[in-house]
Design an enzyme around this catalytic site. Structure first.
Site, PDB file in Angstrom:
ATOM      1  N   HIS A   1     -10.023  58.545  50.846  1.00  0.00           N
ATOM      2  CA  HIS A   1     -10.371  57.258  50.972  1.00  0.00           C
ATOM      3  C   HIS A   1     -12.018  57.010  50.993  1.00  0.00           C
ATOM      4  CE1 HIS A   1     -10.990  52.638  48.361  1.00  0.00           C
ATOM      5  NE2 HIS A   1     -12.011  53.154  49.028  1.00  0.00           N
TER       6      HIS A   1
ATOM      7  N   HIS B   1      -7.014  50.494  51.473  1.00  0.00           N
ATOM      8  CA  HIS B   1      -7.730  49.884  52.725  1.00  0.00           C
ATOM      9  C   HIS B   1      -7.354  48.689  52.796  1.00  0.00           C
ATOM     10  CE1 HIS B   1      -9.903  48.139  48.772  1.00  0.00           C
ATOM     11  NE2 HIS B   1     -10.823  49.087  48.682  1.00  0.00           N
TER      12      HIS B   1
ATOM     13  N   LYS C   1      -8.609  55.308  39.959  1.00  0.00           N
ATOM     14  CA  LYS C   1      -8.711  55.014  40.781  1.00  0.00           C
ATOM     15  C   LYS C   1      -8.470  53.750  39.935  1.00  0.00           C
ATOM     16  CE  LYS C   1      -9.988  51.694  44.592  1.00  0.00           C
ATOM     17  NZ  LYS C   1     -11.449  52.250  45.336  1.00  0.00           N
TER      18      LYS C   1
ATOM     19  N   HIS D   1     -24.788  52.223  51.857  1.00  0.00           N
ATOM     20  CA  HIS D   1     -25.941  52.262  51.222  1.00  0.00           C
ATOM     21  C   HIS D   1     -27.084  52.491  52.877  1.00  0.00           C
ATOM     22  CE1 HIS D   1     -23.586  49.934  48.868  1.00  0.00           C
ATOM     23  NE2 HIS D   1     -22.458  49.838  49.821  1.00  0.00           N
TER      24      HIS D   1
ATOM     25  N   HIS E   1     -16.558  57.778  49.738  1.00  0.00           N
ATOM     26  CA  HIS E   1     -17.475  56.743  48.860  1.00  0.00           C
ATOM     27  C   HIS E   1     -18.562  58.264  49.385  1.00  0.00           C
ATOM     28  CE1 HIS E   1     -15.738  53.442  47.132  1.00  0.00           C
ATOM     29  NE2 HIS E   1     -15.304  53.272  48.275  1.00  0.00           N
ATOM     30  N   LEU E   2     -19.122  58.897  48.931  1.00  0.00           N
ATOM     31  CA  LEU E   2     -20.055  59.737  48.980  1.00  0.00           C
ATOM     32  C   LEU E   2     -21.221  59.479  47.978  1.00  0.00           C
ATOM     33  CD1 LEU E   2     -18.094  63.853  49.021  1.00  0.00           C
ATOM     34  CD2 LEU E   2     -18.660  62.534  51.253  1.00  0.00           C
ATOM     35  N   ARG E   3     -20.973  59.196  46.830  1.00  0.00           N
ATOM     36  CA  ARG E   3     -21.985  58.386  46.139  1.00  0.00           C
ATOM     37  C   ARG E   3     -22.824  59.412  45.429  1.00  0.00           C
ATOM     38  NH1 ARG E   3     -20.879  53.130  47.325  1.00  0.00           N
ATOM     39  NH2 ARG E   3     -21.004  52.539  48.692  1.00  0.00           N
TER      40      ARG E   3
ATOM     41  N   ASP F   1     -12.973  54.413  54.016  1.00  0.00           N
ATOM     42  CA  ASP F   1     -13.751  53.488  52.674  1.00  0.00           C
ATOM     43  C   ASP F   1     -15.029  53.943  53.085  1.00  0.00           C
ATOM     44  OD1 ASP F   1     -14.086  52.117  51.535  1.00  0.00           O
ATOM     45  OD2 ASP F   1     -13.656  50.372  51.821  1.00  0.00           O
TER      46      ASP F   1
ATOM     47  N   ALA G   1     -22.245  45.399  50.048  1.00  0.00           N
ATOM     48  CA  ALA G   1     -21.148  45.552  50.507  1.00  0.00           C
ATOM     49  C   ALA G   1     -20.656  47.381  50.682  1.00  0.00           C
ATOM     50  CB  ALA G   1     -19.171  44.911  50.466  1.00  0.00           C
TER      51      ALA G   1
ATOM     52  N   HIS H   1      -7.790  48.778  44.312  1.00  0.00           N
ATOM     53  CA  HIS H   1      -8.047  47.854  45.115  1.00  0.00           C
ATOM     54  C   HIS H   1      -7.937  46.493  44.650  1.00  0.00           C
ATOM     55  CE1 HIS H   1     -12.514  46.921  46.875  1.00  0.00           C
ATOM     56  NE2 HIS H   1     -11.579  45.284  46.857  1.00  0.00           N
TER      57      HIS H   1
HETATM   58 ZN    ZN Z   1     -14.212  51.943  48.535  1.00  0.00          ZN
END
Ligand code: ZN
Length: 332
Positions: free
Chosen positions: A12, A168, A95, A244, A14-16, A240, A256, A134
């Site tokens: 899980h 998560h 997802k 940011h 997040h690579l943006r 996860d 978040a 989620h």
């Molecule tokens: Zn996530």
């Protein structure tokens, strides 16, 4: 002392996009041999072309590192069977976000119930595409995950051949539910094994620990530790990791997300060693995911050494979990 992990996986991640992708992707590809890439980009990943292009961007950002980006598609309730059949080989999962529940999830699903999702979930079931969820309602922030458990149960029961991954998980209720159905699985993050709400807001507010789902009570953390440290076959590691820029975290309206990718394996080794469970780490960070998703991961060995590692205060403009703290394992 050395610890070798074969094909560590982050299920899980997040690579943006754009500059952030270029900063964070190489940090994951250094530690891991693959990861399930979340589709809540701007705009979200909803077409085959987007999946292929995003994967290309990731591969170019990691610059030849051995790392498989397993792609996911942003759930929409109106994908048809032919579309899913056509995209199946490009993705590992779909997802589902309840609408508006976390970063870039405004286009998510507003009513999550068996009847309205039936055509889509039957198609996914038949095509053997796992569903990642989620799982939070729009209720009181501490209760959102527990309130979502009946929905997990209803979906698991109505679609017994569909693999459903509770993403998560953060509560003792979820830790129990994952064992109730053969087709339910879960990811557990690093930070939810380390922190409770007290660490976030018990003293001065710690914006870099603010995430969704929010960290819960000590007994919830204990339940997650029990699953992870024993490498329960229903759970796998999913960081996860959600970077940011510092300016979005240290701000009114703090975004978040906790950024853990570059220190995840080191901190997991520390935790598993503390509980005398190092022998279970391979399963938690790789073997369980391989079994759950039926993966054939790269043959990549990541070696950790018992050596002091001071977590950097930032990676470019992103502050990591445990910034400036001392860990006793380092990646060599
Ligand atoms: Zn996530």
């Amino acid at each position: 002392m050395k610890l070798q992990l074969t094909s560590p996986l982050d299920m899980h991640l997040h690579l943006r996009q754009d500059d952030m992708l270029k900063v964070v992707a190489p940090l994951s590809s250094k530690s891991f041999s693959g990861g399930l890439i979340m589709p809540n980009t701007t705009p979200p990943i909803t077409t085959k072309e987007q999946v292929i292009n995003y994967k290309k961007e990731i591969l170019s950002a990691i610059n030849g590192d051995e790392f498989i980006p397993y792609m996911s598609l942003f759930f929409k309730n109106d994908y048809d069977y032919e579309f899913l059949k056509d995209i199946k080989d490009e993705i590992l999962s779909i997802k589902l976000y309840p609408a508006g529940i976390t970063t870039n999830s405004e286009g998510g699903v507003s009513s999550i119930d068996v009847d309205s999702l039936k055509p889509m979930l039957e198609a996914m079931s038949e095509l053997e595409i796992p569903l990642c969820i989620h799982g939070e309602t729009d209720g009181f922030v501490m209760d959102r995950e527990a309130e979502f458990i009946p929905i997990y149960r209803a979906l698991a029961k109505a679609f017994p051949k569909l693999k459903i991954i509770m993403e998560h998980i953060t509560t003792k209720e979820a830790a129990l539910a994952v064992e109730e159905f053969e087709n339910l699985f879960a990811t557990i993050t690093l930070h939810h094994l380390y922190i409770t709400l007290d660490d976030v807001a018990g003293g001065l507010l710690q914006p870099h620990l603010f995430c969704k789902p929010i960290a819960k009570r000590p007994e919830d953390k204990e339940a997650l530790l029990n699953l992870a440290l024993n490498a329960n076959c229903k759970v796998m590691f999913g960081s996860d990791s959600a970077p940011h820029p510092r300016s979005a975290k240290e701000a009114p309206g703090c975004a978040a997300g906790v950024f853990t990718a570059p220190i995840a394996l080191q901190a997991l080794a520390e935790l598993f060693e503390r509980y005398d469970k190092l022998h279970n780490l391979q399963k938690f960070v790789s073997d369980n995911a391989v079994d759950i998703y039926g993966l054939k991961p790269l043959d990549k060995v990541v070696t950790l050494q018992k050596d002091e590692f001071i977590v950097p205060s930032s990676y470019e403009n992103v502050v990591p979990f445990m910034a400036n703290q001392k860990l006793s394992w380092t990646i060599i």
